[in-house]
Design an enzyme around this catalytic site. Structure first.
Site, PDB file in Angstrom:
ATOM      1  N   ASP A  13      -8.372 -15.110   3.786  1.00  0.00           N
ATOM      2  CA  ASP A  13      -7.235 -15.054   2.852  1.00  0.00           C
ATOM      3  C   ASP A  13      -7.689 -14.904   1.400  1.00  0.00           C
ATOM      4  O   ASP A  13      -6.983 -15.308   0.474  1.00  0.00           O
ATOM      5  CB  ASP A  13      -6.342 -16.299   2.980  1.00  0.00           C
ATOM      6  N   LYS A  16      -8.807  -9.666   0.795  1.00  0.00           N
ATOM      7  CA  LYS A  16      -9.610  -8.514   1.238  1.00  0.00           C
ATOM      8  C   LYS A  16      -8.755  -7.270   1.416  1.00  0.00           C
ATOM      9  O   LYS A  16      -9.227  -6.152   1.191  1.00  0.00           O
ATOM     10  CB  LYS A  16     -10.325  -8.839   2.550  1.00  0.00           C
ATOM     11  N   GLY A  40      -4.384 -10.983   8.925  1.00  0.00           N
ATOM     12  CA  GLY A  40      -3.299 -10.264   8.266  1.00  0.00           C
ATOM     13  C   GLY A  40      -3.707  -9.886   6.867  1.00  0.00           C
ATOM     14  O   GLY A  40      -4.159 -10.732   6.091  1.00  0.00           O
ATOM     15  N   HIS A  41      -3.596  -8.612   6.539  1.00  0.00           N
ATOM     16  CA  HIS A  41      -3.927  -8.136   5.200  1.00  0.00           C
ATOM     17  C   HIS A  41      -2.653  -7.709   4.495  1.00  0.00           C
ATOM     18  O   HIS A  41      -1.958  -6.799   4.944  1.00  0.00           O
ATOM     19  CB  HIS A  41      -4.907  -6.951   5.273  1.00  0.00           C
ATOM     20  N   GLN A 223     -10.896 -12.507   8.504  1.00  0.00           N
ATOM     21  CA  GLN A 223     -11.228 -13.909   8.253  1.00  0.00           C
ATOM     22  C   GLN A 223     -12.264 -14.040   7.119  1.00  0.00           C
ATOM     23  O   GLN A 223     -12.242 -13.251   6.188  1.00  0.00           O
ATOM     24  CB  GLN A 223     -11.721 -14.590   9.539  1.00  0.00           C
TER      25      GLN A 223
END
Length: 430
Positions: A13, A16, A40-41, A223
């Site tokens: 988080d 990225k 999740g991005h 991650q």
């Protein structure tokens, strides 16, 4: 230089997605090398938040080649849903997106097992997303997994599916009707296998050819380093290797092919799920950071645990990844704080620790040793150049560099791609 690995240096988080989106403009290939749709991005696309879980965020740039390679575990249904959303947004995918034939496939029974393991009160709760990631990697290691190349061959798939259902029968029958589960999996397979076959490729071979042609290749992790299976806060980790070494095994690209490693670090620290977090804040400052940084999981929506910047964690990440350059994100979220603390060491039973400990007991019980710095003393959000940053903001950046032993080349001051500044004129990625 033609290959660059971008990875998270904390517990994920770190931003990225935005960073990859920023760097993708200068890349030819954007490659995801581990994890699954538990990541999740979040990006800003057409002035709106947009979340990708599997496909690299470089897909938003026309003509860029995007890949999911063998180190990733793929949920065919989730991937199809993500591609359908992209196509609805008129973002072209076909012909420039590929999935490794060797990537392992997440099936419904992996999710059922994941949920059972997380709800088992007799075992350590990890805090997974219950998306079947861990059980899929478990099958891979146990050599009973089903790969993309197996999934798209119906005869092979049915044989392997029956073997897996028989092996897992004692566990699965507690939560479902196995015959009904098999029927549902085969029904989905009719559609999903045809869908997946269109994108399946020998991505290792494709990357080898791209490297020969000096193409600019951006490898992205999911991650973060502290969730790495080997170097994170075990057992509260993910099931793969987000560290730079994972880029080689996760793509079929030799380690000598990695030209540079770029770490993404948040100006404070967050964590989702269970596990040790030495600098975690339980007061109004923690709430302030959560609200200011919109710290809620992109995949789960869970509130993130928030705390001060941890230089011990960063020194560990810099070392195990071979990082020389960093990108600092969410500096703007520290606006409004009169004082900022930075953890420079841990204290455990009277002993000062400057390196991150392997012991789960020490990780759990150590106390942070803080250095206090003045607040940023001015507006940071919206600043267009490093020279225009407030003096204390630049001091904060310099102090972080000194503490972790790596240079901060880029500073993110907002969620949009454009809200990013270089710290020097000669900063280049490729």
């Amino acid at each position: 230089m033609s290959t660059l690995v971008v990875l998270g240096t904390q517990w994920g988080d770190e931003g990225k997605g935005k960073v990859v989106h920023y760097l993708a403009a200068d890349s030819d290939y954007i490659v995801r090398y581990q994890g699954g749709n538990n990541a999740g991005h979040t990006l800003i696309y057409q002035d709106k938040p947009f979340v990708l879980h599997l496909i690299p965020s470089g897909i938003l740039f026309p003509k860029k080649i995007c890949m999911i390679t063998n180190g990733v575990v793929v949920d065919p249904k989730a991937l199809k849903e993500e591609i359908d959303v992209l196509k609805k947004k008129k973002i072209p995918v076909d012909g420039r997106f590929f999935v490794s034939e060797r990537a392992h496939v997440i099936l419904p029974y992996h999710k059922l097992i994941d949920g059972m393991l997380e709800s088992d009160t007799t075992k350590t709760k990890i805090g997974t997303t219950k998306k079947g990631i861990g059980p899929c990697y478990t099958d891979k290691v146990r050599r009973v997994g089903i790969r993309v190349i197996d999934y798209i061959d119906k005869e092979v798939f049915v044989e392997l599916l029956d073997q897996n259902l028989k092996e897992k029968e004692d566990m699965l029958k507690k939560v479902c009707d196995i015959k009904k589960l098999r029927k549902e999996i085969l029904k989905d397979h009719e559609v999903l296998s045809k869908f997946l076959k269109k994108y399946a490729a020998d991505t290792s071979l494709m990357l080898a050819e791209a490297i020969k042609k000096k193409k600019k290749i951006l490898f992205e992790s999911a991650q973060g380093t502290m969730l790495d299976l080997d170097y994170g806060t075990y057992p509260f980790v993910t099931s793969s290797n987000p560290t730079s070494g994972g880029a080689s095994t996760g793509t079929g690209m030799g380690p000598a092919c990695v030209d540079d490693v770029l770490g993404v670090v948040k100006a404070y620290t967050t964590r989702v799920g269970e596990g040790p977090f030495p600098t975690e804040l339980f007061d109004k400052t923690g709430e302030f950071l959560r609200d200011k940084g919109q710290e809620y999981g992109a995949t789960t929506g869970r509130p993130r645990r928030c705390g001060w910047f941890d230089a011990v964690v960063l020194r560990h990440s810099v070392r195990v990844n071979g990082i020389k350059r960093l990108i600092l994100t969410k500096l703007d979220c520290l606006e409004g704080l009169d004082k900022i603390k930075v953890c420079v060491a841990y204290k455990y039973k009277g002993k000062i620790l400057k390196e991150f400990p392997a012991s789960r007991i020490v990780q759990r019980d150590c106390k942070p040793v803080y250095e206090e710095l003045p607040g940023l003393d001015g507006k940071v959000a919206g600043v267009k150049s490093y020279d225009k940053l407030p003096k204390n903001a630049k001091k904060y950046i310099k102090r972080l560099e000194e503490l972790v032993g790596a240079k901060i080349d880029l500073v993110s001051l907002g969620r949009k791609r454009e809200e990013t500044i270089k710290t020097g004129k000669n900063v280049k990625w490729f």
